[in-house]
Each structure stands twice: as C-alpha cells, then as structure tokens.
Design a protein around this motif. Structure first.
Motif, PDB file in Angstrom:
ATOM      1  N   GLU A  75       0.918  -1.258   0.046  1.00  0.00           N
ATOM      2  CA  GLU A  75      -0.132  -0.001  -0.055  1.00  0.00           C
ATOM      3  C   GLU A  75       0.906   1.137   0.092  1.00  0.00           C
ATOM      4  N   PRO A  76       0.760   1.932  -1.089  1.00  0.00           N
ATOM      5  CA  PRO A  76       1.736   3.136  -1.139  1.00  0.00           C
ATOM      6  C   PRO A  76       1.369   4.419  -0.475  1.00  0.00           C
ATOM      7  N   SER A  77       0.069   4.541  -0.269  1.00  0.00           N
ATOM      8  CA  SER A  77      -0.555   5.750   0.438  1.00  0.00           C
ATOM      9  C   SER A  77      -0.380   5.977   1.893  1.00  0.00           C
ATOM     10  N   ASP A  78      -0.934   7.048   2.393  1.00  0.00           N
ATOM     11  CA  ASP A  78      -0.874   7.393   3.880  1.00  0.00           C
ATOM     12  C   ASP A  78      -1.778   6.420   4.581  1.00  0.00           C
ATOM     13  N   ALA A  79      -2.478   5.571   4.059  1.00  0.00           N
ATOM     14  CA  ALA A  79      -3.279   4.396   4.462  1.00  0.00           C
ATOM     15  C   ALA A  79      -2.349   3.309   5.077  1.00  0.00           C
ATOM     16  N   PHE A  80      -1.063   3.411   5.036  1.00  0.00           N
ATOM     17  CA  PHE A  80      -0.306   2.399   5.145  1.00  0.00           C
ATOM     18  C   PHE A  80      -0.551   2.155   6.617  1.00  0.00           C
ATOM     19  N   GLU A  81      -0.493   3.138   7.568  1.00  0.00           N
ATOM     20  CA  GLU A  81      -0.309   3.378   9.081  1.00  0.00           C
ATOM     21  C   GLU A  81      -1.803   2.656   9.585  1.00  0.00           C
ATOM     22  N   ILE A  82      -2.778   3.089   8.531  1.00  0.00           N
ATOM     23  CA  ILE A  82      -4.171   2.050   8.960  1.00  0.00           C
ATOM     24  C   ILE A  82      -4.024   0.591   8.849  1.00  0.00           C
ATOM     25  N   LEU A  83      -3.333   0.323   7.645  1.00  0.00           N
ATOM     26  CA  LEU A  83      -3.180  -1.065   7.266  1.00  0.00           C
ATOM     27  C   LEU A  83      -2.178  -1.733   8.217  1.00  0.00           C
ATOM     28  N   VAL A  84      -1.445  -1.128   8.818  1.00  0.00           N
ATOM     29  CA  VAL A  84      -0.735  -2.048   9.681  1.00  0.00           C
ATOM     30  C   VAL A  84      -1.306  -2.153  11.163  1.00  0.00           C
ATOM     31  N   ARG A  85      -2.147  -1.074  11.204  1.00  0.00           N
ATOM     32  CA  ARG A  85      -2.890  -1.027  12.705  1.00  0.00           C
ATOM     33  C   ARG A  85      -4.231  -2.162  12.559  1.00  0.00           C
ATOM     34  N   ASN A  86      -4.820  -2.299  11.487  1.00  0.00           N
ATOM     35  CA  ASN A  86      -5.750  -3.165  11.201  1.00  0.00           C
ATOM     36  C   ASN A  86      -5.494  -4.523  11.130  1.00  0.00           C
ATOM     37  N   ILE A  87      -4.301  -4.989  10.771  1.00  0.00           N
ATOM     38  CA  ILE A  87      -3.800  -6.388  10.662  1.00  0.00           C
ATOM     39  C   ILE A  87      -4.083  -7.227  11.889  1.00  0.00           C
ATOM     40  N   ARG A  88      -4.805  -8.148  11.874  1.00  0.00           N
ATOM     41  CA  ARG A  88      -5.119  -9.127  12.813  1.00  0.00           C
ATOM     42  C   ARG A  88      -4.002  -9.887  13.356  1.00  0.00           C
ATOM     43  N   ASN A  89      -3.162 -10.349  12.268  1.00  0.00           N
ATOM     44  CA  ASN A  89      -2.301 -11.465  12.802  1.00  0.00           C
ATOM     45  C   ASN A  89      -0.885 -10.910  12.029  1.00  0.00           C
ATOM     46  N   SER A  90      -0.114  -9.907  12.730  1.00  0.00           N
ATOM     47  CA  SER A  90       0.942  -9.531  11.998  1.00  0.00           C
ATOM     48  C   SER A  90       2.036 -10.220  11.912  1.00  0.00           C
ATOM     49  N   GLU A  91       2.204 -11.325  12.488  1.00  0.00           N
ATOM     50  CA  GLU A  91       3.509 -12.311  12.429  1.00  0.00           C
ATOM     51  C   GLU A  91       3.252 -13.031  10.896  1.00  0.00           C
ATOM     52  N   LYS A  92       2.108 -12.922  10.333  1.00  0.00           N
ATOM     53  CA  LYS A  92       1.828 -13.763   9.064  1.00  0.00           C
ATOM     54  C   LYS A  92       1.922 -12.545   8.079  1.00  0.00           C
ATOM     55  N   VAL A  93       2.208 -11.499   8.227  1.00  0.00           N
ATOM     56  CA  VAL A  93       1.889 -10.209   7.261  1.00  0.00           C
ATOM     57  C   VAL A  93       3.452  -9.376   7.171  1.00  0.00           C
ATOM     58  N   THR A  94       3.665  -9.172   5.917  1.00  0.00           N
ATOM     59  CA  THR A  94       4.611  -8.150   5.546  1.00  0.00           C
ATOM     60  C   THR A  94       3.934  -7.120   4.981  1.00  0.00           C
ATOM     61  N   CYS A  95       4.094  -5.875   5.632  1.00  0.00           N
ATOM     62  CA  CYS A  95       3.406  -4.632   4.870  1.00  0.00           C
ATOM     63  C   CYS A  95       4.629  -4.019   4.406  1.00  0.00           C
ATOM     64  N   LEU A  96       4.555  -3.510   3.004  1.00  0.00           N
ATOM     65  CA  LEU A  96       5.498  -2.707   2.206  1.00  0.00           C
ATOM     66  C   LEU A  96       4.697  -1.457   1.531  1.00  0.00           C
ATOM     67  N   LYS A  97       5.383  -0.468   1.917  1.00  0.00           N
ATOM     68  CA  LYS A  97       4.802   0.919   1.568  1.00  0.00           C
ATOM     69  C   LYS A  97       5.466   1.161   0.194  1.00  0.00           C
ATOM     70  N   ILE A  98       5.103   0.641  -0.763  1.00  0.00           N
ATOM     71  CA  ILE A  98       5.642   0.816  -2.155  1.00  0.00           C
ATOM     72  C   ILE A  98       4.410   0.703  -2.973  1.00  0.00           C
ATOM     73  N   THR A  99       4.715   1.220  -4.343  1.00  0.00           N
ATOM     74  CA  THR A  99       3.745   0.882  -5.633  1.00  0.00           C
ATOM     75  C   THR A  99       3.634  -0.342  -6.009  1.00  0.00           C
TER      76      THR A  99
END
Ligand SMILES: C[S@@+](CC[C@H](N)C(=O)[O-])C[C@H]1O[C@@H](n2cnc3c(N)ncnc32)[C@H](O)[C@@H]1O
Length: 264
Positions: A75-99
């Motif tokens: 997710e490239p937008s400022d929503a990135f912080e919301i994405l990280v906050r909303n994720i239910r099981n962060s161990e299984k997710v890698t979030c990248l702020k890129i296009t």
C-alpha cells in the motif's frame, strides 16, 4: 501532480477517514463472492500470497481468515499506517509502503491478488509485470476490476460528476455523499421490484453493507483522481500481455470483471 500520484494521495485521505472494515464489507463471504468462480477459500490454506493495493487491509484480513501461510501487503498511500494497525495477525503479514510496480521479484508466491486497485493505476502494465516476476511458475494472479459493460447508464451519470467531485475537499465531498445516499436507498427499494440498471450489484452486494459502508462506497466512486472502467477485452489483455496463460474471466454481478491468469 500526475494522476498516478494524485490518486495515491486521494486514497490516503480517504482511508484516514474511513478506516475500519466492519460487517459484510470486511467479511470472508465477500472474498468468496469475488474469487469463487475460480478459487475456493480452502485452496488458499498454507499458501504464500500477496495483495497489491491493500488500502485499510480488509482483503489482507480476509486472506488471513482463509488460512494463508504468509501475506505481503502493498500500500503506497498514507493509509499504510491504518493497514498496519488493522492487521489481525501481524506475524503472518509483511507490509510494504511501495507502489505495485516495485513489488520485489520474490518468485515464490502461489497467488497474488489485486482487488479494486489496478483500475486506479494509469499505467498498470508495470504492476502486472512485477506480479508476474513475483509468482512461482504455476502461480496465479487474480484481479478484480470495474467493468464498462453493464455500467453504461451509471457511467453516463458519474463521469460528468467526477470531473467536479475528484477535486472536492473532504467536507464538500462527504456532504455530497449524504445527498446521494438517500435517493440511492430509494432506488434500491425500487430495484427489489423492477429490473433497473445495476440491480444485480445493488441487491447482491451493496444492500448487504452497513449505512456507513454504503456512504464509503459512494465516496470511493467520486473521490479518486483516476478510475478506469474496463471492457472485457481490455481486462483479458491486461494479463495476456503480461505473459499470463490460461486466462479466465467472469462478469461479476453484471458490473465488474474478475480475471485470473497463470504464470507458465
Ligand atoms: C479501492 S482501494 C482497494 C483497497 C483494497 N484492495 C480493498 O479492496 O479494500 C485501491 C488501493 O490501491 C492503492 N493504489 C493506488 N495506486 C497504487 C499503485 N500504483 N500501486 C499499488 N497500490 C496502489 C490505493 O492507495 C488504494 O488503497
């Protein structure tokens, strides 16, 4: 500012204001509705997946609920912080702020999804190329896009309106959404009785959304600088020209395309 960057900025602002994924809008039932012509939820179990254009993470949480092994969420937008906050099981997710075009060529994904994002990217070819490189041979890319066919009367209304609304500041746009919301609810009631345009989508999907999510969907239609409605052939060619094989397409609820292709 180019449309590509403007659209990312518009989504950043949108998701900071509509940040939760409650009810049917964030449900596994909805994911099933999107992917089921081609994929069963069970097939995602223990798979390596990625999503391009994750917004507030509703699809990411749906995929987690399906039992995937790991997700890369882009997710490239400022929503990135919301994405990280909303994720239910962060161990299984890698979030990248890129296009999407910057998705690294991991080469081991079983599935890559892009739900409602490619139609907001003016040059999606680079993103399709990045998805191709990131999949393993035999991996599949599933894309959901707005359709042109089935939306003609709607587009005749919305396209002139969007010339103005894509430039409106949040408060003005949110007020306009309220003005549209009530007549739209009335239109849905009429759809229950008459075969009006967009009936299938409104009764199968929109009608199941909470009032807040209905207003978000209206906002989402009017807000982003760039939105393309794809013809069937354009949707198929997007994957075909990216090197994908065995391309299959489904006209979802008469207003959109779900397309899937396999990396040979
Ligand atoms: C309509 S939202 C869909 C969000 C999510 N997939 C969902 O269904 O809830 C489209 C998302 O694509 C993102 N996006 C826009 N341009 C992008 C790009 N070039 N690469 C990746 N994502 C992009 C936007 O920031 C936005 O969050």
């Amino acid at each position: 500012m180019p449309d590509k960057d403007r659209t990312i900025k518009d989504f950043g602002k949108q998701w900071l204001r509509y940040s939760d994924n409650e009810g049917y809008y964030g449900s596994l039932e909805l994911l099933e509705d999107i992917i089921s012509p081609f994929l069963k939820i069970d097939e995602l179990k223990n798979c390596m997946v990625a999503e391009i254009g994750s917004g507030t993470g509703r699809i990411v949480n749906m995929l987690l609920a399906s039992g995937v092994q790991h997700i890369v969420a882009i997710e490239p937008s400022d929503a990135f912080e919301i994405l990280v906050r909303n994720i239910r099981n962060s161990e299984k997710v890698t979030c990248l702020k890129i296009t999407g075009d910057q998705l690294p060529p991991y080469g081991d994904f079983d599935y890559i999804f892009s739900i409602g994002a490619l139609h907001h990217i003016p040059d999606p070819k680079q993103v399709v190329g990045a998805a191709f490189r990131a999949l393993r041979p035999g991996g599949q890319f599933l894309v959901w896009l707005y359709g042109k066919e089935g939306n003609e009367p709607y587009l005749a209304l919305i396209n002139p309106l969007r010339v103005l609304t894509r430039r409106l500041p949040h408060l003005a746009l949110a007020s306009l959404v309220w003005l549209i919301y009530h007549p739209l609810n009335l239109y849905i009631r009429l759809c229950h009785r008459f075969p009006l345009p967009l009936r299938e989508y409104l009764l199968s999907i929109f009608d199941k959304m909470s009032p807040e999510k209905r207003r978000l969907i209206i906002y989402d239609q009017l807000n982003p600088a760039y939105a393309k409605y794809y013809k069937r052939s354009e949707a198929e060619n997007l994957l075909l020209n990216g090197g994908f094989k065995n391309i299959r397409i489904h006209h979802r609820h008469g207003y959109s395309w779900t397309v899937i292709g396999t990396k040979p």
